[in-house]
Design an enzyme around this catalytic site. Structure first.
Site, mmCIF file in Angstrom:
data_model
loop_
_atom_site.group_PDB
_atom_site.id
_atom_site.type_symbol
_atom_site.label_atom_id
_atom_site.label_comp_id
_atom_site.label_asym_id
_atom_site.label_seq_id
_atom_site.Cartn_x
_atom_site.Cartn_y
_atom_site.Cartn_z
ATOM 1 N N HIS A 280 -0.241 4.435 0.361
ATOM 2 C CA HIS A 280 -1.034 5.508 1.084
ATOM 3 C C HIS A 280 -1.443 5.128 2.468
ATOM 4 C CE1 HIS A 280 -4.319 3.073 -0.845
ATOM 5 N NE2 HIS A 280 -5.174 3.447 0.235
ATOM 6 N N LYS B 249 0.842 -1.199 0.074
ATOM 7 C CA LYS B 249 0.077 0.028 -0.012
ATOM 8 C C LYS B 249 0.830 1.261 -0.150
ATOM 9 C CE LYS B 249 -3.751 2.220 3.056
ATOM 10 N NZ LYS B 249 -4.703 1.895 4.076
#
Length: 220
Positions: free
Chosen positions: A107, A105
């Site tokens: 973010h 991921k």
């Protein structure tokens, strides 16, 4: 030996259309007369029952002597989740679980692990579906070791296919033990499935194909 628990688990897999017979290409590229697809579990009752089978084996094997459970993406995620729930519900063993994303991921908090964040020295058990050639295990260990200096000594699976791995004369389970020091524990293995089909009757064609396949690829 085909115990009552093993018989019940085989019937559970067949009833859920998880254990199927026909011709299937495995992850290792072999054409198998049977296939185990844990992705076919799809109801709450199935998830609960599956977790109970895993929890029983985990309890009998290592009790509460571990720190967290890891379910490799993707099929290991619901397996670890249901097993963790059953351990807490049925044995009072409340342990954290976590899993990985296929892609990190970029973010929020970022990272590739979801759930528990392992620490150095943690004893981690892996929850998976099957082992054929050991490919998934070799992909999983680097993920865990990149997160922390963890110890991985036990892995729990639904079915041990007892098939030769990367080296002649050795099963993938044997290789995983030699390479990583991990003991693999299966709820059932291919000999249990064969014995069940023989006792049940009506599976003569499947047994003939299984015998041929096992003679070619299995090590006992």
């Amino acid at each position: 030996m085909l115990t009552q628990t093993k018989k019940e688990f085989i019937e559970f897999m067949v009833g859920a259309d998880v254990l199927r017979f026909g011709q299937f290409k495995t992850k290792s590229g072999r054409l198998s007369p049977y296939f185990v697809n844990t992705g076919n579990y799809k109801t709450g009752a199935q998830s609960s029952a599956l977790g109970s089978f895993y929890a029983k084996l985990i309890k009998e094997t290592c009790g509460d002597g571990f720190d967290a459970m890891f379910g490799p993406a993707y099929k290991g995620i619901p397996l670890a989740t249901s097993a963790a729930g059953a351990l807490a519900r049925e044995y009072g063993i409340d342990k954290p679980f976590f899993f990985n994303r296929k892609e990190a991921k970029d973010h929020g908090e970022g990272g590739s692990l979801v759930g528990y964040q392992p620490k150095d020295g943690d004893r981690i058990i892996i929850i998976e579906d099957v082992i054929t050639a050991g490919t998934a295990v070799r992909e999983t260990i680097p993920v865990l070791k990149a997160a922390a200096d963890v110890q991985v000594r036990d892995m729990f699976i639904s079915v041990n296919r007892c098939e030769v791995g990367q080296n002649p004369g050795k099963t993938a389970v044997m290789e995983v033990k030699e390479q990583f020091g991990i003991d693999v524990h299966a709820i059932v293995d291919v000999t249990d499935i064969r014995e069940y089909l023989e006792q049940a009757g009506g599976y003569e064609d499947v047994l003939r194909l299984m015998d041929s396949y096992m003679e070619q690829y299995c090590v006992f």
